[in-house]
Design a protein around this motif. Structure first.
Motif, PDB file in Angstrom:
ATOM      1  N   ALA A 223       0.850  -1.196   0.000  1.00 22.02           N
ATOM      2  CA  ALA A 223       0.000   0.000   0.000  1.00 22.02           C
ATOM      3  C   ALA A 223       0.883   1.242   0.000  1.00 22.02           C
ATOM      4  O   ALA A 223       1.869   1.307   0.732  1.00 22.02           O
ATOM      5  CB  ALA A 223      -0.898  -0.006   1.228  1.00 22.02           C
ATOM      6  N   LEU A 224       0.525   2.201  -0.864  1.00 24.57           N
ATOM      7  CA  LEU A 224       1.290   3.443  -0.965  1.00 24.57           C
ATOM      8  C   LEU A 224       0.433   4.593  -0.448  1.00 24.57           C
ATOM      9  O   LEU A 224      -0.624   4.883  -1.004  1.00 24.57           O
ATOM     10  CB  LEU A 224       1.692   3.699  -2.423  1.00 24.57           C
ATOM     11  N   ALA A 246      -7.073  -1.130  -5.116  1.00 26.33           N
ATOM     12  CA  ALA A 246      -8.083  -0.403  -4.335  1.00 26.33           C
ATOM     13  C   ALA A 246      -9.093   0.285  -5.248  1.00 26.33           C
ATOM     14  O   ALA A 246     -10.182   0.645  -4.809  1.00 26.33           O
ATOM     15  CB  ALA A 246      -7.413   0.622  -3.424  1.00 26.33           C
ATOM     16  N   HIS A 247      -8.729   0.502  -6.504  1.00 27.17           N
ATOM     17  CA  HIS A 247      -9.613   1.202  -7.453  1.00 27.17           C
ATOM     18  C   HIS A 247      -9.545   0.505  -8.808  1.00 27.17           C
ATOM     19  O   HIS A 247      -9.303   1.134  -9.834  1.00 27.17           O
ATOM     20  CB  HIS A 247      -9.175   2.670  -7.597  1.00 27.17           C
ATOM     21  N   GLU A 248      -9.744  -0.818  -8.792  1.00 27.07           N
ATOM     22  CA  GLU A 248      -9.420  -1.592  -9.992  1.00 27.07           C
ATOM     23  C   GLU A 248     -10.360  -1.315 -11.162  1.00 27.07           C
ATOM     24  O   GLU A 248     -10.023  -1.611 -12.303  1.00 27.07           O
ATOM     25  CB  GLU A 248      -9.343  -3.083  -9.667  1.00 27.07           C
ATOM     26  N   ARG A 249     -11.536  -0.715 -10.887  1.00 27.19           N
ATOM     27  CA  ARG A 249     -12.461  -0.417 -11.980  1.00 27.19           C
ATOM     28  C   ARG A 249     -11.962   0.742 -12.841  1.00 27.19           C
ATOM     29  O   ARG A 249     -12.205   0.783 -14.039  1.00 27.19           O
ATOM     30  CB  ARG A 249     -13.835  -0.017 -11.433  1.00 27.19           C
ATOM     31  N   VAL A 250     -11.341   1.713 -12.201  1.00 19.46           N
ATOM     32  CA  VAL A 250     -10.980   2.941 -12.910  1.00 19.46           C
ATOM     33  C   VAL A 250      -9.475   3.127 -13.073  1.00 19.46           C
ATOM     34  O   VAL A 250      -9.025   3.809 -13.990  1.00 19.46           O
ATOM     35  CB  VAL A 250     -11.551   4.190 -12.188  1.00 19.46           C
ATOM     36  N   MET A 251      -8.708   2.539 -12.179  1.00 17.10           N
ATOM     37  CA  MET A 251      -7.279   2.841 -12.158  1.00 17.10           C
ATOM     38  C   MET A 251      -6.515   1.730 -12.861  1.00 17.10           C
ATOM     39  O   MET A 251      -6.049   0.776 -12.245  1.00 17.10           O
ATOM     40  CB  MET A 251      -6.829   2.985 -10.702  1.00 17.10           C
TER      41      MET A 251
END
Ligand SMILES: [Cu+2]
Length: 258
Positions: A223-224, A246-251
């Motif tokens: 985690a960053l 953590a944001h696999e849909r958009v990132m």
């Protein structure tokens, strides 16, 4: 302590336990509730690339979880390997074949990961543009096997949409506003890529697929937090699709290594 005091104490303890259970339940729900995506769902790369390939429906074997490259994806370069993830222990003689028409582009042996939940096969780095069909045979400790298949395509002309950074030996990618910036880049092999989190929320660098993160495992970060950075040097030419778990849909983003 008075009897009334005891009753009050018991009530408080019960309320704290209930609050704790509600907290754990809702947190767990937030972690695991995901609307499943259809396998042929376009990712940002596909829609950008306006792929002209038509893909047949994938066949999922028993215990199948995910694969990289993703079914139905059009890549701008050759995958370094094809990886298939399962939820059960793989055993020999599990195998992967990567075919374009009648030619095999898988090289070397199919390897089962140490945790036995993924198998992988390297791909011929000289594989040409076109439609590839992956067929696999997943075998289990009891000696039984199940087969499956999926497809992906390579179309190198879409690398024109990528940000050419081959003039740099050290490349920085900002994690900003829940995006990787720049998102899709071209680098030379041996280039060190450093990701820096500019956001107040935690981000991750995770190789595809999600949540297996098995395609290029050494690319995975911890985690960053805000201001944290993470570096990885890409030694092998090929395409590296990755995302933030953590944001696999958009990132999502890709690195093409030449
Ligand atoms: Cu993120």
């Amino acid at each position: 302590m008075s009897q009334r005091g005891n009753i009050l104490l018991i009530v408080i303890v019960i309320l704290v336990i209930i609050a704790g259970v509600i907290f754990l339940f809702t947190r767990n729900k937030a972690d695991t509730t995901r609307i499943p995506l259809p396998l042929n769902q376009s990712n940002s790369e596909d829609s950008e690339n306006q792929s002209t390939f038509s893909f047949v429906n994938p066949k999922k074997s028993a215990h199948y979880e995910s694969n990289t490259p993703k079914h139905g994806s059009t890549l701008v370069g050759v995958p370094v390997n094809v990886v298939i993830d399962f939820n059960f222990d793989l055993a020999k003689p599990s195998s992967i074949s990567i075919m374009k028409e009648t030619a095999e582009y898988g090289v070397g042996e199919t390897k089962i990961d140490v945790n036995k939940l993924a198998m992988r096969r390297d791909m011929n780095p000289n594989a040409p543009d076109g439609l590839y069909t992956v067929t696999y045979n997943a075998c289990w400790p009891d000696g039984s096997c199940h087969d499956g298949s999926f497809q992906f395509a390579i179309d190198s002309k879409f690398s024109a949409n990528f940000n050419d950074m081959t003039d740099q030996n050290n490349v920085t990618i900002r994690m900003s506003g829940n995006t990787f910036e720049p998102m899709n880049i071209i680098i030379n092999k041996g280039t060190k890529v450093t990701w820096v989190n500019d956001d107040s929320v935690e981000h991750f660098v995770n190789t595809d697929s999600h949540p297996a993160h098995t395609y290029e495992p050494k690319q995975n970060s911890q985690a960053l937090s805000y201001g944290d950075s993470y570096s990885y040097t890409f030694e092998k030419p090929g395409i590296y699709p990755y995302h933030c778990s953590a944001h696999e849909r958009v990132m999502k983003a890709s690195i093409l290594v030449r």
